[in-house]
Scaffold this motif. Structure first.
Motif, PDB file in Angstrom:
ATOM      1  N   ILE A   1       1.009  -1.140   0.138  1.00 37.49           N
ATOM      2  CA  ILE A   1      -0.104   0.232  -0.069  1.00 37.49           C
ATOM      3  C   ILE A   1       0.835   1.315  -0.182  1.00 37.49           C
ATOM      4  O   ILE A   1       0.555   2.211  -0.472  1.00 37.49           O
ATOM      5  CB  ILE A   1      -0.860  -0.065   1.171  1.00 37.49           C
ATOM      6  N   GLY A   2       2.014   1.119   0.882  1.00 38.26           N
ATOM      7  CA  GLY A   2       2.841   2.409   0.665  1.00 38.26           C
ATOM      8  C   GLY A   2       3.589   2.449  -0.490  1.00 38.26           C
ATOM      9  O   GLY A   2       3.844   3.777  -0.905  1.00 38.26           O
ATOM     10  N   MET A   3       3.641   1.571  -1.124  1.00 34.60           N
ATOM     11  CA  MET A   3       4.520   1.669  -2.587  1.00 34.60           C
ATOM     12  C   MET A   3       3.413   2.287  -3.718  1.00 34.60           C
ATOM     13  O   MET A   3       3.758   2.661  -4.824  1.00 34.60           O
ATOM     14  CB  MET A   3       4.838   0.506  -3.149  1.00 34.60           C
ATOM     15  N   THR A   4       2.159   2.431  -3.492  1.00 32.68           N
ATOM     16  CA  THR A   4       1.112   2.786  -4.381  1.00 32.68           C
ATOM     17  C   THR A   4       1.014   4.344  -4.505  1.00 32.68           C
ATOM     18  O   THR A   4       1.068   5.056  -3.678  1.00 32.68           O
ATOM     19  CB  THR A   4      -0.358   2.401  -3.712  1.00 32.68           C
ATOM     20  N   PRO A   5       1.281   4.959  -5.685  1.00 35.09           N
ATOM     21  CA  PRO A   5       1.088   6.373  -5.968  1.00 35.09           C
ATOM     22  C   PRO A   5      -0.064   6.639  -5.372  1.00 35.09           C
ATOM     23  O   PRO A   5      -1.078   6.147  -5.855  1.00 35.09           O
ATOM     24  CB  PRO A   5       1.578   6.552  -7.383  1.00 35.09           C
ATOM     25  N   ASN A   6      -0.095   7.982  -4.777  1.00 33.76           N
ATOM     26  CA  ASN A   6      -1.286   8.568  -4.496  1.00 33.76           C
ATOM     27  C   ASN A   6      -1.855   9.848  -5.211  1.00 33.76           C
ATOM     28  O   ASN A   6      -2.673  10.539  -4.936  1.00 33.76           O
ATOM     29  CB  ASN A   6      -1.120   9.253  -3.011  1.00 33.76           C
ATOM     30  N   SER A   7      -0.965   9.900  -6.237  1.00 31.93           N
ATOM     31  CA  SER A   7      -1.391  11.010  -7.517  1.00 31.93           C
ATOM     32  C   SER A   7      -2.745  10.732  -8.021  1.00 31.93           C
ATOM     33  O   SER A   7      -2.951   9.474  -8.554  1.00 31.93           O
ATOM     34  CB  SER A   7      -0.246  11.247  -8.221  1.00 31.93           C
ATOM     35  N   PRO A   8      -3.466  11.825  -8.184  1.00 36.55           N
ATOM     36  CA  PRO A   8      -4.916  11.590  -8.801  1.00 36.55           C
ATOM     37  C   PRO A   8      -4.627  11.422 -10.309  1.00 36.55           C
ATOM     38  O   PRO A   8      -5.776  11.375 -11.045  1.00 36.55           O
ATOM     39  CB  PRO A   8      -5.900  12.554  -8.183  1.00 36.55           C
ATOM     40  N   HIS A   9      -3.513  12.054 -10.807  1.00 35.72           N
ATOM     41  CA  HIS A   9      -3.430  12.324 -12.151  1.00 35.72           C
ATOM     42  C   HIS A   9      -3.043  10.874 -12.976  1.00 35.72           C
ATOM     43  O   HIS A   9      -1.732  10.483 -12.991  1.00 35.72           O
ATOM     44  CB  HIS A   9      -2.629  13.470 -12.694  1.00 35.72           C
ATOM     45  N   ALA A  10      -3.920  10.275 -13.416  1.00 32.71           N
ATOM     46  CA  ALA A  10      -3.388   8.721 -13.880  1.00 32.71           C
ATOM     47  C   ALA A  10      -3.456   8.974 -15.340  1.00 32.71           C
ATOM     48  O   ALA A  10      -4.052   8.420 -16.170  1.00 32.71           O
ATOM     49  CB  ALA A  10      -4.308   7.652 -13.660  1.00 32.71           C
ATOM     50  N   HIS A  11      -2.423   9.822 -16.227  1.00 29.15           N
ATOM     51  CA  HIS A  11      -2.532  10.042 -17.567  1.00 29.15           C
ATOM     52  C   HIS A  11      -1.874   9.120 -18.187  1.00 29.15           C
ATOM     53  O   HIS A  11      -2.007   8.979 -19.451  1.00 29.15           O
ATOM     54  CB  HIS A  11      -1.692  11.416 -17.695  1.00 29.15           C
ATOM     55  N   HIS A  12      -0.911   8.133 -17.648  1.00 28.63           N
ATOM     56  CA  HIS A  12      -0.584   6.962 -18.372  1.00 28.63           C
ATOM     57  C   HIS A  12      -0.972   5.730 -17.605  1.00 28.63           C
ATOM     58  O   HIS A  12      -0.450   5.017 -16.951  1.00 28.63           O
ATOM     59  CB  HIS A  12       0.977   7.214 -18.352  1.00 28.63           C
ATOM     60  N   MET A  13      -2.253   5.424 -17.902  1.00 25.71           N
ATOM     61  CA  MET A  13      -2.702   4.286 -17.076  1.00 25.71           C
ATOM     62  C   MET A  13      -2.134   3.061 -17.330  1.00 25.71           C
ATOM     63  O   MET A  13      -1.821   2.017 -16.470  1.00 25.71           O
ATOM     64  CB  MET A  13      -4.494   4.091 -17.324  1.00 25.71           C
ATOM     65  N   ALA A  14      -1.975   2.670 -18.775  1.00 23.22           N
ATOM     66  CA  ALA A  14      -1.407   1.359 -19.210  1.00 23.22           C
ATOM     67  C   ALA A  14       0.145   1.353 -18.743  1.00 23.22           C
ATOM     68  O   ALA A  14       0.544   0.257 -18.201  1.00 23.22           O
ATOM     69  CB  ALA A  14      -1.408   1.137 -20.694  1.00 23.22           C
ATOM     70  N   ALA A  15       1.002   2.464 -18.642  1.00 18.21           N
ATOM     71  CA  ALA A  15       2.156   2.503 -18.171  1.00 18.21           C
ATOM     72  C   ALA A  15       2.162   2.105 -16.636  1.00 18.21           C
ATOM     73  O   ALA A  15       3.027   1.525 -16.078  1.00 18.21           O
ATOM     74  CB  ALA A  15       2.828   3.626 -18.469  1.00 18.21           C
ATOM     75  N   GLY A  16       1.032   3.086 -16.123  1.00 17.13           N
ATOM     76  CA  GLY A  16       0.958   2.603 -14.689  1.00 17.13           C
ATOM     77  C   GLY A  16       0.771   1.173 -14.129  1.00 17.13           C
ATOM     78  O   GLY A  16       1.234   0.687 -13.124  1.00 17.13           O
ATOM     79  N   HIS A  17      -0.239   0.557 -14.810  1.00 19.08           N
ATOM     80  CA  HIS A  17      -0.458  -0.838 -14.572  1.00 19.08           C
ATOM     81  C   HIS A  17       0.788  -1.637 -14.978  1.00 19.08           C
ATOM     82  O   HIS A  17       0.955  -2.713 -14.024  1.00 19.08           O
ATOM     83  CB  HIS A  17      -1.608  -1.462 -15.410  1.00 19.08           C
ATOM     84  N   ALA A  18       1.317  -1.395 -15.725  1.00 18.75           N
ATOM     85  CA  ALA A  18       2.627  -2.361 -16.219  1.00 18.75           C
ATOM     86  C   ALA A  18       3.797  -2.070 -15.118  1.00 18.75           C
ATOM     87  O   ALA A  18       4.237  -2.967 -14.467  1.00 18.75           O
ATOM     88  CB  ALA A  18       3.186  -1.729 -17.425  1.00 18.75           C
ATOM     89  N   HIS A  19       3.759  -0.801 -14.442  1.00 17.03           N
ATOM     90  CA  HIS A  19       4.781  -0.611 -13.549  1.00 17.03           C
ATOM     91  C   HIS A  19       4.388  -1.402 -12.134  1.00 17.03           C
ATOM     92  O   HIS A  19       5.180  -1.956 -11.337  1.00 17.03           O
ATOM     93  CB  HIS A  19       5.016   0.968 -13.185  1.00 17.03           C
ATOM     94  N   THR A  20       3.040  -1.521 -11.894  1.00 17.79           N
ATOM     95  CA  THR A  20       2.517  -2.095 -10.831  1.00 17.79           C
ATOM     96  C   THR A  20       2.927  -3.626 -10.685  1.00 17.79           C
ATOM     97  O   THR A  20       3.193  -4.127  -9.763  1.00 17.79           O
ATOM     98  CB  THR A  20       0.892  -1.797 -10.588  1.00 17.79           C
ATOM     99  N   VAL A  21       2.647  -4.239 -12.148  1.00 13.50           N
ATOM    100  CA  VAL A  21       2.667  -5.345 -12.259  1.00 13.50           C
ATOM    101  C   VAL A  21       4.271  -5.840 -11.877  1.00 13.50           C
ATOM    102  O   VAL A  21       4.666  -6.861 -11.369  1.00 13.50           O
ATOM    103  CB  VAL A  21       2.559  -6.130 -13.447  1.00 13.50           C
ATOM    104  N   ALA A  22       5.217  -5.001 -12.706  1.00 14.75           N
ATOM    105  CA  ALA A  22       6.657  -5.139 -12.404  1.00 14.75           C
ATOM    106  C   ALA A  22       7.088  -5.218 -10.931  1.00 14.75           C
ATOM    107  O   ALA A  22       7.741  -5.897 -10.579  1.00 14.75           O
ATOM    108  CB  ALA A  22       7.229  -4.339 -13.398  1.00 14.75           C
ATOM    109  N   GLN A  23       6.334  -4.144 -10.232  1.00 10.65           N
ATOM    110  CA  GLN A  23       6.738  -3.965  -9.055  1.00 10.65           C
ATOM    111  C   GLN A  23       6.295  -5.155  -8.015  1.00 10.65           C
ATOM    112  O   GLN A  23       7.200  -5.648  -7.099  1.00 10.65           O
ATOM    113  CB  GLN A  23       5.924  -2.564  -8.454  1.00 10.65           C
ATOM    114  N   ALA A  24       5.042  -5.653  -8.540  1.00 12.22           N
ATOM    115  CA  ALA A  24       4.444  -6.765  -7.621  1.00 12.22           C
ATOM    116  C   ALA A  24       5.409  -7.905  -7.740  1.00 12.22           C
ATOM    117  O   ALA A  24       5.919  -8.589  -6.649  1.00 12.22           O
ATOM    118  CB  ALA A  24       3.256  -7.126  -8.200  1.00 12.22           C
ATOM    119  N   ILE A  25       6.054  -8.295  -8.993  1.00 13.80           N
ATOM    120  CA  ILE A  25       6.644  -9.347  -9.359  1.00 13.80           C
ATOM    121  C   ILE A  25       8.307  -9.425  -8.625  1.00 13.80           C
ATOM    122  O   ILE A  25       8.544 -10.189  -8.099  1.00 13.80           O
ATOM    123  CB  ILE A  25       6.864  -9.495 -10.877  1.00 13.80           C
TER     124      ILE A  25
END
Length: 211
Positions: free
Chosen positions: A132-156
């Protein structure tokens, strides 16, 4: 950029699991002593790591999936409550973990045992505040696909760092005990890791609410 402390915490939790005899090194040493060869101790580390990794990955995947649909402000108290309740459960029933009927096991059976043991101890759940602490709190999700890819890579990366630290410590202790110390150490000097772990679960739940 994610600060260094979450990764240090992920590795530290993995190392703690490696210290706990119930998470694998005791089983590895017993198998080695049974067959009188160090190679059996080393062989056991693979299935133990795989089972632990799958257990951690399952929890991380669930948390990651929930982050896509629910706000962090909602997930935080739910996760904190789960940690506190599970910690209390471990306090009341510290020996509530899988029992194995025989020490002669094949690789799939040992991996299954490791998976069940890690799950019963809430190993993956402990990563909740860190994820949860690694999750960015920014409301500006201008790059959703890149954000999801980063989240998956981070989880791995979290799963690999945690499991890598766990199996490194497990292997070091298993070889040391097998070669030089012997299982007599468990009768002469050991601390109650179940109580420490239950306390850590509760503390993590409280901290995830406070921070």
């Amino acid at each position: 950029m994610t600060p260094a402390w979450p990764w240090i915490a992920v590795a530290a939790l993995g190392a703690y699991h490696g210290i706990d005899p119930s998470m694998g090194w005791l089983f590895a040493v017993a198998l080695g002593l049974q067959e009188r060869r160090r190679s059996k101790v080393i062989w056991a580390l693979g299935p133990i790591a795989l089972g632990h990794l799958v257990s951690i990955a399952a929890v991380v995947a669930i948390i990651g999936g929930l982050r896509l649909f629910f706000a962090i402000d909602l997930l935080r108290p739910i996760g904190a409550a789960a940690l506190i309740l599970f910690g209390l459960f471990r306090f009341i029933w510290p020996r509530a973990h899988p029992r194995w009927v025989a020490m002669r096991v094949n690789a799939p059976e040992l991996a299954l045992w490791s998976f069940l043991m890690a799950s019963a101890h809430g190993a993956g759940l402990m990563l909740f505040p860190i994820l949860i602490g690694m999750t960015p709190n920014s409301p500006h999700a201008h790059h959703m696909a890149a954000g999801h890819a980063h989240t998956v890579a981070q989880a791995i990366a979290v799963v690999l760092v945690h499991t890598g630290a766990m199996i490194a410590v497990t292997g070091a202790i298993a070889i040391t005990v097998y070669e030089w110390v012997g299982l007599a150490i468990l009768r002469s000097a050991w601390i109650n890791l179940d109580t420490i772990w239950a306390s850590a679960l509760i503390a993590a739940g409280v901290l995830s609410l406070a921070i």
